[in-house]
Write a protein that holds these residues in place. Sequence first.
Motif, PDB file in Angstrom:
ATOM      1  N   GLY A 136       0.799  -1.207   0.000  1.00 54.65           N
ATOM      2  CA  GLY A 136       0.000   0.000   0.000  1.00 54.65           C
ATOM      3  C   GLY A 136       0.835   1.261   0.000  1.00 54.65           C
ATOM      4  O   GLY A 136       1.811   1.399  -0.725  1.00 54.65           O
ATOM      5  N   TRP A 137       0.468   2.167   0.886  1.00 61.00           N
ATOM      6  CA  TRP A 137       1.145   3.455   0.970  1.00 61.00           C
ATOM      7  C   TRP A 137       2.256   3.439   2.026  1.00 61.00           C
ATOM      8  O   TRP A 137       2.862   4.454   2.288  1.00 61.00           O
ATOM      9  N   SER A 138       2.515   2.284   2.611  1.00 59.83           N
ATOM     10  CA  SER A 138       3.654   2.164   3.516  1.00 59.83           C
ATOM     11  C   SER A 138       4.926   2.009   2.700  1.00 59.83           C
ATOM     12  O   SER A 138       4.894   1.647   1.520  1.00 59.83           O
ATOM     13  N   GLU A 139       6.051   2.261   3.339  1.00 53.31           N
ATOM     14  CA  GLU A 139       7.330   2.253   2.628  1.00 53.31           C
ATOM     15  C   GLU A 139       7.652   0.878   2.052  1.00 53.31           C
ATOM     16  O   GLU A 139       7.398  -0.154   2.668  1.00 53.31           O
ATOM     17  N   LYS A 140       8.233   0.882   0.854  1.00 57.19           N
ATOM     18  CA  LYS A 140       8.688  -0.356   0.215  1.00 57.19           C
ATOM     19  C   LYS A 140      10.126  -0.611   0.672  1.00 57.19           C
ATOM     20  O   LYS A 140      11.079  -0.452  -0.084  1.00 57.19           O
ATOM     21  N   ALA A 141      10.249  -0.990   1.916  1.00 56.58           N
ATOM     22  CA  ALA A 141      11.571  -1.160   2.520  1.00 56.58           C
ATOM     23  C   ALA A 141      12.263  -2.400   1.966  1.00 56.58           C
ATOM     24  O   ALA A 141      11.647  -3.451   1.783  1.00 56.58           O
ATOM     25  N   LEU A 142      13.563  -2.288   1.726  1.00 59.55           N
ATOM     26  CA  LEU A 142      14.352  -3.411   1.233  1.00 59.55           C
ATOM     27  C   LEU A 142      14.917  -4.174   2.429  1.00 59.55           C
ATOM     28  O   LEU A 142      16.078  -4.007   2.805  1.00 59.55           O
ATOM     29  N   VAL A 143      14.067  -4.972   3.035  1.00 63.60           N
ATOM     30  CA  VAL A 143      14.425  -5.757   4.214  1.00 63.60           C
ATOM     31  C   VAL A 143      14.076  -7.214   3.942  1.00 63.60           C
ATOM     32  O   VAL A 143      13.456  -7.546   2.934  1.00 63.60           O
ATOM     33  N   ASP A 144      14.481  -8.089   4.839  1.00 58.24           N
ATOM     34  CA  ASP A 144      14.093  -9.495   4.735  1.00 58.24           C
ATOM     35  C   ASP A 144      12.669  -9.635   5.261  1.00 58.24           C
ATOM     36  O   ASP A 144      12.402  -9.341   6.430  1.00 58.24           O
ATOM     37  N   TYR A 145      11.762 -10.063   4.409  1.00 56.47           N
ATOM     38  CA  TYR A 145      10.360 -10.168   4.796  1.00 56.47           C
ATOM     39  C   TYR A 145      10.058 -11.555   5.357  1.00 56.47           C
ATOM     40  O   TYR A 145      10.013 -12.546   4.635  1.00 56.47           O
TER      41      TYR A 145
END
Length: 382
Positions: A136-145
Amino acid sequence: MSVASVAALRTAASGSGRCHGAGSPQVGLNGGRFLMMQRRELVTKAGIALAVSCSMATSPAPANGSAQGLEVLPFKADGYNFWTWRGRRIHYVEQGAGQPIVLIHGFGASAFHWRYNIPELAKKYKVYAIDLLGFGWSEKALVDYEATIWMEQVSDFLREIVKEPAVLVGNSLGGFTTLFTATEVPELVRGVVLLNSAGQFGDPNKPAAAPAEEEEGSPLSRFIVKPLKEAFQRVVLGFLFWQSKQPARVEKVLKSVYIDSSNVDDYLVGSITAPAADPNAGEVYYRLMSRFMSNQSRYTLDRLLGKLSCPLLLLWGDLDPWVGPAKAARIQEFYADTAVVHLQAGHCPHDEAPEQANRALLEWLAALDARAKPAEPSLQTV
């Protein structure tokens, strides 16, 4: 699941702060989303807002009687409110007053997927709808999901924004996240509602899955096999992401899981495809599909239900082609304090049949409120 991820799956399967964004309030399905970052070009945001708002202004009312006459959350291209969680921007909608309810979308959707539910529930309760990290409108963080990241996000949201025990309501991936959160912070959750929840029961004949380990084997494995495997995954998932974010493809998938597709409109499709325009959306999709989706067996429903300690409601779309009523029956059999309401709808009953879903949810919430009240002292004759 999200629409974007589903399209692919069907082709293949510290610090915190609070700020309010300018604009006004609206719900989502399952898939990849995007954060309206400040660096995004103004023309992109304006185009999205214009497309969605124009469709809402010119389209006739949905033919589906379940949505007729219901107030709809206004679409906002810039989102509603933002909360800083571990240095990441998290989007959420907040409306109403009273006992708190937190709505959690499915894979590929957003808070806007609860467009028909937020205004109605807010007449009696304080309603929050949050966008999970990466959607959605939350950040597209480059983390381990991993599943734990969304559980921790929702737990902290309850502590820092809601600040009192709440009822958690989740669809698909959001249902799984809701259940996981309730088992980890039971003091913050007074009830759980699952709508066609993701997650699977463990196989008693299969040994428990061990945490993923790095392929430390031979040099051949480390320097040739593993890189080639990752490169192949990137090519395949990159194509699937491109394909699954196309509006026509999103609409087709939605119509396959909405038995009555009257509510599959420009608002819904736009709320799903817009986040996919974020520059990091493709990489987030790859990480979700290659890591989280392949590790779900580590967190089974029987394990989570075995730790649950609050009342549970299942609002189940019995016509869901992905998650049928047999799963709801198994959950109810496993967890005694479960109520079930069967709806003649597909994977997203809250959006396909919102009037029925809202009515069932409000009735269960009223019963939950009454259950929580201390008993009136009775007069006794001495």
